[in-house]
Enzyme design. Structure first.
Site, PDB file in Angstrom:
ATOM      1  N   GLU A   1      32.383 -59.898   3.306  1.00 38.98           N
ATOM      2  CA  GLU A   1      32.679 -58.825   4.247  1.00 38.98           C
ATOM      3  C   GLU A   1      33.555 -59.317   5.389  1.00 38.98           C
ATOM      4  O   GLU A   1      33.529 -60.491   5.748  1.00 38.98           O
ATOM      5  CB  GLU A   1      31.371 -58.289   4.837  1.00 38.98           C
TER       6      GLU A   1
ATOM      7  N   CYS B   1      36.848 -60.110  12.234  1.00 41.57           N
ATOM      8  CA  CYS B   1      35.885 -61.190  12.026  1.00 41.57           C
ATOM      9  C   CYS B   1      35.897 -61.509  10.535  1.00 41.57           C
ATOM     10  O   CYS B   1      35.548 -60.655   9.716  1.00 41.57           O
ATOM     11  CB  CYS B   1      34.538 -60.651  12.490  1.00 41.57           C
TER      12      CYS B   1
ATOM     13  N   CYS C   1      25.864 -69.035   3.034  1.00 39.34           N
ATOM     14  CA  CYS C   1      25.977 -70.193   3.926  1.00 39.34           C
ATOM     15  C   CYS C   1      24.808 -71.136   3.655  1.00 39.34           C
ATOM     16  O   CYS C   1      23.693 -70.691   3.425  1.00 39.34           O
ATOM     17  CB  CYS C   1      25.954 -69.744   5.383  1.00 39.34           C
TER      18      CYS C   1
ATOM     19  N   CYS D   1      20.305 -71.452   9.284  1.00 35.16           N
ATOM     20  CA  CYS D   1      19.817 -71.082  10.624  1.00 35.16           C
ATOM     21  C   CYS D   1      18.736 -70.006  10.464  1.00 35.16           C
ATOM     22  O   CYS D   1      18.914 -69.054   9.708  1.00 35.16           O
ATOM     23  CB  CYS D   1      20.975 -70.594  11.488  1.00 35.16           C
TER      24      CYS D   1
ATOM     25  N   CYS E   1      19.486 -66.087  10.998  1.00 37.44           N
ATOM     26  CA  CYS E   1      20.738 -65.515  10.488  1.00 37.44           C
ATOM     27  C   CYS E   1      20.574 -64.996   9.060  1.00 37.44           C
ATOM     28  O   CYS E   1      20.096 -65.707   8.180  1.00 37.44           O
ATOM     29  CB  CYS E   1      21.831 -66.586  10.538  1.00 37.44           C
TER      30      CYS E   1
ATOM     31  N   CYS F   1      26.613 -59.361  14.261  1.00 39.27           N
ATOM     32  CA  CYS F   1      26.473 -60.797  13.996  1.00 39.27           C
ATOM     33  C   CYS F   1      25.310 -61.092  13.070  1.00 39.27           C
ATOM     34  O   CYS F   1      24.211 -60.622  13.286  1.00 39.27           O
ATOM     35  CB  CYS F   1      26.193 -61.553  15.285  1.00 39.27           C
TER      36      CYS F   1
HETATM   37  N1  SAH Z   1      28.730 -70.237  10.843  1.00 41.32           N
HETATM   38  C1  SAH Z   1      29.448 -70.039  12.028  1.00 41.32           C
HETATM   39  C2  SAH Z   1      30.144 -68.708  12.122  1.00 41.32           C
HETATM   40  C3  SAH Z   1      29.380 -67.494  11.642  1.00 41.32           C
HETATM   41  S1  SAH Z   1      27.902 -67.048  12.489  1.00 41.32           S
HETATM   42  C4  SAH Z   1      28.561 -70.244  13.240  1.00 41.32           C
HETATM   43  O1  SAH Z   1      27.367 -70.375  13.072  1.00 41.32           O
HETATM   44  O2  SAH Z   1      29.107 -70.318  14.329  1.00 41.32           O
HETATM   45  C5  SAH Z   1      28.506 -66.091  13.826  1.00 41.32           C
HETATM   46  C6  SAH Z   1      27.583 -65.999  15.039  1.00 41.32           C
HETATM   47  O3  SAH Z   1      26.536 -65.051  14.818  1.00 41.32           O
HETATM   48  C7  SAH Z   1      26.892 -67.294  15.442  1.00 41.32           C
HETATM   49  O4  SAH Z   1      27.199 -67.534  16.793  1.00 41.32           O
HETATM   50  C8  SAH Z   1      25.400 -66.983  15.304  1.00 41.32           C
HETATM   51  O5  SAH Z   1      24.658 -67.693  16.256  1.00 41.32           O
HETATM   52  C9  SAH Z   1      25.381 -65.487  15.495  1.00 41.32           C
HETATM   53  N2  SAH Z   1      24.241 -64.796  14.915  1.00 41.32           N
HETATM   54  C10 SAH Z   1      23.701 -64.967  13.700  1.00 41.32           C
HETATM   55  N3  SAH Z   1      22.685 -64.114  13.513  1.00 41.32           N
HETATM   56  C11 SAH Z   1      22.596 -63.361  14.636  1.00 41.32           C
HETATM   57  C12 SAH Z   1      21.758 -62.285  15.051  1.00 41.32           C
HETATM   58  N4  SAH Z   1      20.831 -61.789  14.249  1.00 41.32           N
HETATM   59  N5  SAH Z   1      21.927 -61.756  16.281  1.00 41.32           N
HETATM   60  C13 SAH Z   1      22.912 -62.210  17.092  1.00 41.32           C
HETATM   61  N6  SAH Z   1      23.747 -63.219  16.755  1.00 41.32           N
HETATM   62  C14 SAH Z   1      23.585 -63.788  15.536  1.00 41.32           C
HETATM   63 FE1  SF4 Z   2      25.532 -70.181   8.598  1.00 36.27          FE
HETATM   64 FE2  SF4 Z   2      24.496 -68.151   9.955  1.00 36.27          FE
HETATM   65 FE3  SF4 Z   2      24.033 -70.637  10.744  1.00 36.27          FE
HETATM   66 FE4  SF4 Z   2      26.486 -69.604  11.051  1.00 36.27          FE
HETATM   67  S1  SF4 Z   2      24.609 -68.911  12.072  1.00 36.27           S
HETATM   68  S2  SF4 Z   2      25.943 -71.626  10.235  1.00 36.27           S
HETATM   69  S3  SF4 Z   2      26.577 -68.300   9.197  1.00 36.27           S
HETATM   70  S4  SF4 Z   2      23.360 -69.751   8.801  1.00 36.27           S
END
Ligand code: SAH
Ligand code: SF4
Length: 350
Positions: free
Chosen positions: A90, A103, A110, A114, A117, A333
């Site tokens: 996406e 974006c 991934c 995390c 996420c 996000c």
């Molecule tokens: N993998 C990279 C880029 C994609 S994630 C990274 O981690 O930076 C993009 C952003 O979304 C990251 O800053 C992450 O901390 C944030 N993110 C992920 N899940 C989220 C959520 N449920 N609410 C708010 N931000 C979130």
């Molecule tokens: Fe991967 Fe989500 Fe962590 Fe970014 S925030 S590195 S997309 S698991």
């Protein structure tokens, strides 16, 4: 079938030569693909009709197919693309008063795991190739033009860009090259969870685009719990890599800080954050956690967010609170792909 975006300039020349065309045809086609942003041969109006037909039979301009598009109440648009192998990714288009930001995703899923996420919960499926990243941009631009155009690109969709270094680097090169997409380096941002090797390598090899770090915690204990990558590259190493990153004099590193109620949102955290960022030209984006079903976290109340922000602002930091855009279409996000995957995995009709 050959995908033209997958070819380098030399390969495109070889391809057109093999089809018996003079050299200038490759240059014409290249312009149509990257500057005009054309997705099909029939719109390449300075090519003879029979040539367009032959090209259509042997090649396609791009490989990504838009299989879904949703528009949020706030105008945010989410595209779902099918890749050649039926995987999907996406991209999200966000509109602000003065800019239009895409974006983009760099991987399918991934591997970084995390805890908060949704993409992380999917696990890793595969890396995107450079042209699959660039095509997300070409597609969005084609959708926007002629009324408006893209101004900014952020690598904040699915995936950890530095786990797919070479392809991301090639894609960055094409995004900023005047012969290709031609955006300014200042308008392109790579976001990383704190992949120190990737930060260092980009610093050495370039291109030096903007860097965003998903910091999300101020102690190793909390960060390792939220983001397993911190066990490999703890805060001290991450921040050292940030200090050493060869930023242009007027630029700053963006630190993304997702606020989770009761986890990383105390005023003590805010003060620690100020200390951690000392000596780094930085700005902080505060993002109240965007809740999703099954998540163990919740977002802090507005008062807590403002109090946190206040500490940073008083210390002289730029620290806007970022509202998650497109939450109603799961475009916010960390939510990308989840809804689609849930549908695919859902119970089959009898
Ligand atoms: N993998 C990279 C880029 C994609 S994630 C990274 O981690 O930076 C993009 C952003 O979304 C990251 O800053 C992450 O901390 C944030 N993110 C992920 N899940 C989220 C959520 N449920 N609410 C708010 N931000 C979130
Ligand atoms: Fe991967 Fe989500 Fe962590 Fe970014 S925030 S590195 S997309 S698991």
């Amino acid at each position: 079938m050959t995908t033209l975006t997958a070819l380098s300039t030399e390969e495109l020349e070889a391809f057109t030569r093999a089809m018996g065309m003079p050299a200038y045809r490759a240059r014409q086609i290249h312009k149509w693909i990257y500057q005009a942003g054309c997705g099909s041969f029939d719109r390449m109006t300075d090519l003879p009709k029979d040539l367009r037909a032959r090209l259509s039979a042997e090649a396609r301009v791009r490989s990504l197919e838009e299989v879904g598009r949703q528009v949020s109440e706030d105008g945010t648009e989410k595209f779902l693309f099918r890749l050649s192998d039926t995987e999907s990714v996406e991209s999200v288009l966000m509109f602000d008063a003065d800019r239009t930001t895409l974006c983009v995703s760099s991987q399918v899923g991934c591997a970084m795991g995390c805890r908060f996420c949704v993409t992380g919960a999917l696990g890793f499926r595969r890396n995107l190739q450079a042209h699959e990243i660039v095509e997300q941009v070409l597609h969005a631009r084609e959708r926007l033009r002629p009324e408006s155009d893209l101004t900014n690109i952020v690598f904040m969709g699915m995936g950890e860009p530095f786990q797919n270094f070479e392809e991301v680097q090639t894609a960055l090169g094409r995004l900023i090259s005047p012969g290709y997409v031609g955006l300014s380096k200042r308008k392109v941002t790579v976001s990383t969870c704190g992949h120190v090797e990737g930060i260092q390598r980009l610093g050495r090899e370039g291109p030096i685009v903007n860097l965003a770090i998903s910091l999300n915690a101020t102690t190793d204990e909390t960060r390792s719990r939220l983001m397993p990558v911190n066990r490999k590259w703890p805060l001290k190493e991450l921040l050292r890599a940030c200090r050493e990153f060869p930023l242009k004099p007027t630029r700053r590193i963006t630190f993304e800080y997702v606020l989770f109620a009761g986890v990383n949102d105390t005023l003590e955290d805010a003060r620690r954050l100020v200390r951690l960022l000392k000596g780094i030209r930085s700005k902080v984006n505060l993002i109240p956690f965007n809740p999703h079903p099954g998540s163990e976290f919740s977002k802090p109340g507005d008062e807590q967010v403002l109090a946190f922000q206040q500490v940073l602002v008083e210390a002289g930091l730029t620290a806007p609170v970022r509202k998650s855009k497109g939450a109603d279409i799961a475009a916010a996000c960390g939510q990308l792909k989840a809804a689609y995957t849930a549908r695919q995995k859902g119970p089959k009709p009898n």
